[in-house]
Design a protein around this motif. Structure first.
Motif, mmCIF file in Angstrom:
data_model
loop_
_atom_site.group_PDB
_atom_site.id
_atom_site.type_symbol
_atom_site.label_atom_id
_atom_site.label_comp_id
_atom_site.label_asym_id
_atom_site.label_seq_id
_atom_site.Cartn_x
_atom_site.Cartn_y
_atom_site.Cartn_z
ATOM 1 N N LEU A 74 0.798 -1.351 -0.009
ATOM 2 C CA LEU A 74 -0.051 0.108 0.151
ATOM 3 C C LEU A 74 0.946 1.138 0.001
ATOM 4 C CD1 LEU A 74 -2.765 1.483 0.476
ATOM 5 C CD2 LEU A 74 -2.409 1.268 2.822
ATOM 6 N N LEU A 75 0.641 2.102 -0.891
ATOM 7 C CA LEU A 75 1.193 3.393 -1.070
ATOM 8 C C LEU A 75 0.146 4.497 -0.846
ATOM 9 C CD1 LEU A 75 3.597 5.477 -1.522
ATOM 10 C CD2 LEU A 75 3.039 5.179 -3.970
ATOM 11 N N GLY A 76 0.220 5.103 0.525
ATOM 12 C CA GLY A 76 -0.509 6.239 1.028
ATOM 13 C C GLY A 76 -1.641 5.772 2.014
ATOM 14 N N TRP A 77 -1.791 6.137 3.080
ATOM 15 C CA TRP A 77 -2.884 6.030 3.885
ATOM 16 C C TRP A 77 -3.404 7.224 4.444
ATOM 17 C CZ3 TRP A 77 2.137 4.751 6.184
ATOM 18 C CH2 TRP A 77 2.585 5.709 7.032
ATOM 19 N N SER A 78 -2.927 8.627 4.320
ATOM 20 C CA SER A 78 -3.235 9.730 4.859
ATOM 21 C C SER A 78 -4.552 10.215 4.194
ATOM 22 C CB SER A 78 -2.238 10.907 4.280
ATOM 23 O OG SER A 78 -1.079 10.669 5.026
#
Length: 148
Positions: A74-78
């Motif tokens: 996963l790239l990005g959780w914000s």
């Protein structure tokens, strides 16, 4: 340290299919800045191939790589948490192919399917905890070496 969770393979097949219905295939050439810390977070990606470096700006002149991501990561959780700003920067370390998901449609899907929403939030939280552990270790190591 626990093994990194792979978002798509951790979802149950019906949930994965619903989420994947929102995916768009994208690519990033090597050395492309994908996002910068502090920028508006309105999407996320699942890396299909290639490598992405997550970095933290520690001084005006220096970034420290805090994690390296590859296939399935996963790239990005914000996009999931206010104030919806990237916590790190990301750069394609090699040519990258990924599935891209816009936050709005994914959040609507999660509202329509609360079981999918809960599964997704739990998986992102698990990934976030793992990444924060890695980040802490890398920053401590850089400090010990005198790089900071």
């Amino acid at each position: 340290m626990t093994r990194a969770t792979k978002l798509l393979t951790a979802l149950a097949p019906p949930q994965r299919e619903r989420l994947m219905s929102l995916a768009q295939e994208v690519s990033f050439p090597e050395d492309t800045r994908i996002f910068e810390a502090g920028g508006h977070a309105d999407r996320f990606w699942v890396v299909r191939s290639g490598a992405v470096s997550l970095d933290q700006q520690v001084t005006p002149q220096q970034r420290v790589t805090v994690a390296s991501l590859g296939a399935g990561d996963l790239l990005g959780w914000s996009w999931l948490f206010p104030p919806y700003e990237w916590d790190f920067g990301a750069e394609a370390f090699s040519p990258v192919r990924a599935y891209e998901f816009e936050a709005g449609p994914v959040l609507r899907l999660c509202e329509e399917d609360p079981a999918l929403g809960m599964a997704l939030v739990r998986l992102v939280a698990e990934i976030l905890a793992h990444r924060l552990e890695l980040t802490r270790g890398r920053l401590l190591e850089a400090h010990r070496r005198g790089d900071l």
